[in-house]
Design an enzyme around this catalytic site. Structure first.
Site, mmCIF file in Angstrom:
data_model
loop_
_atom_site.group_PDB
_atom_site.id
_atom_site.type_symbol
_atom_site.label_atom_id
_atom_site.label_comp_id
_atom_site.label_asym_id
_atom_site.label_seq_id
_atom_site.Cartn_x
_atom_site.Cartn_y
_atom_site.Cartn_z
ATOM 1 C CE LYS A 51 -3.812 -2.253 2.208
ATOM 2 N NZ LYS A 51 -4.424 -2.926 3.492
ATOM 3 C CD GLN A 95 -3.372 -4.858 6.603
ATOM 4 O OE1 GLN A 95 -3.610 -3.661 5.900
ATOM 5 N NE2 GLN A 95 -4.214 -5.767 6.064
ATOM 6 C CG ASP A 118 -10.192 -0.364 5.540
ATOM 7 O OD1 ASP A 118 -9.789 -0.826 4.197
ATOM 8 O OD2 ASP A 118 -9.406 -0.293 6.405
HETATM 9 N N1 GUN Z 1 -7.168 -7.019 6.038
HETATM 10 C C1 GUN Z 1 -7.392 -7.602 4.680
HETATM 11 N N2 GUN Z 1 -8.052 -6.762 3.890
HETATM 12 C C2 GUN Z 1 -8.128 -5.738 4.529
HETATM 13 C C3 GUN Z 1 -8.889 -4.386 4.082
HETATM 14 O O1 GUN Z 1 -9.219 -4.167 2.926
HETATM 15 N N3 GUN Z 1 -8.583 -3.204 4.866
HETATM 16 C C4 GUN Z 1 -7.987 -3.358 6.231
HETATM 17 N N4 GUN Z 1 -7.926 -2.552 7.087
HETATM 18 N N5 GUN Z 1 -7.447 -4.841 6.553
HETATM 19 C C5 GUN Z 1 -7.613 -5.761 5.822
#
Ligand code: GUN
Length: 304
Positions: A51, A95, A118
């Site tokens: 990211k 995350q 998110d």
């Molecule tokens: N863990 C797996 N996919 C995601 C996501 O799209 N966002 C976040 N914050 N954690 C994740």
């Protein structure tokens, strides 16, 4: 059988983001994203790194916070409070999953909904359910929908079966595809680990989405001839022959299923790259909305 190329589609999403970032920059704004990782789960670390890399490639201001697994709930809440106040940060992502001692719901509730890229905050979940524009939709479901749209796969009136009821993928994807409008209007069934006769339910699907997190769980008994299969799973399985000691497989047994599909996403290179691209897109949207700039002006006039 058509292979759905998530890398190619994600590149085109990122190109759109680039144009939007330039449009914002000409109006004196530049998007910022904060990504918070608690603990040292290797897969989560890899996602967070990728990211951050994509932010750099696009010129999005990136704040990466890697916190120890011992970080307390209060410390994490304090960090979120300061990111909520930070004018250079438009998007905040913690995350998932955090370590067990962290109450994830409380963390999500603490994030300013206007920075919740998110789409996990109840305000944004409600906006999706109510089909209200302006909210944030979780990135993986958005990516799945974009893939279908890019390949001209009609959802209107079609039977979609989503296997998995998570807050990150299954539930929001169901809401997205049943919503009114283009790329919606589907008849959606959400199946899960307690569903009776899962293969029978899946066999009904024109579009089958696997989001269960079990390696190669979906096999040929689940897939109707001519169905479209979207594999959301990214599972690490041990592979002593591989350089890293593991390889990535999806929730779908690709070799068993591919020949009967109209189209299918590979793993890796399918849904995975789309999730990050849609995160960038949500971050750009957050920046524009927070500053009262309408990105539709860019698409309408093509001018920046
Ligand atoms: N863990 C797996 N996919 C995601 C996501 O799209 N966002 C976040 N914050 N954690 C994740």
């Amino acid at each position: 059988m058509q292979l759905i190329d998530g890398k190619a589609v994600s590149s085109s999403v990122l190109e759109d983001c680039r144009a939007q970032i330039e449009f914002l920059s000409n109006r004196g704004c530049s998007p910022g994203l904060a990504v918070v990782l608690v603990g040292d789960d290797p897969a989560s670390r890899a996602y967070v790194r990728s990211k951050e890399r994509t932010c750099h490639e696009l010129g999005i201001h990136s704040v990466k916070m890697e916190l120890s697994a011992e970080t307390t709930q209060d410390e994490l809440l304090g960090i979120i409070a300061s990111l909520n106040q930070d004018e250079d940060v438009d998007g905040i992502l913690v995350q998932s999953p955090p370590p067990a001692h962290i109450d994830e719901r409380a963390i999500i509730l603490a994030i300013d909904p206007s920075k919740d890229v998110d789409g996990f905050h109840p305000v944004n979940v409600a906006k999706l359910a109510l089909e209200e524009p302006g909210g944030f939709v979780p990135c993986t479901p958005l990516g799945c929908q974009r893939l279908l749209g890019h390949y001209g796969i009609e959802t209107r009136g079609r039977r979609v079966v989503v296997v998995g009821r998570s807050m990150i993928v299954g539930k929001p994807l169901a809401m997205l595809l049943m919503a009114r409008g283009d790329l919606g209007d589907a008849t959606v069934t959400v199946a899960h680990s307690r569903t009776d006769d899962l293969p029978g339910v899946c066999l009904d699907a024109d579009i089958l989405v696997a989001a269960v997190g079990i390696p190669e769980f979906i096999g040929k008994d689940h897939v109707k001839e001519g169905a479209v299969v979207i594999d959301v799973g990214i599972n690490r399985v041990e592979d002593k022959g591989a350089k890293k000691g593991y390889r990535l497989v999806g929730d779908v047994n690709f070799d068993e299923v591919a020949s009967r599909c109209r189209a299918i996403t590979p793993v890796p290179g399918g849904v995975g790259p789309m999730t990050i691209a849609m995160l960038m897109s949500n971050t750009v949207k957050a920046c524009a909305q927070r500053r009262g700039i309408d990105l539709a002006d860019l698409t309408e006039t093509g001018l920046s």
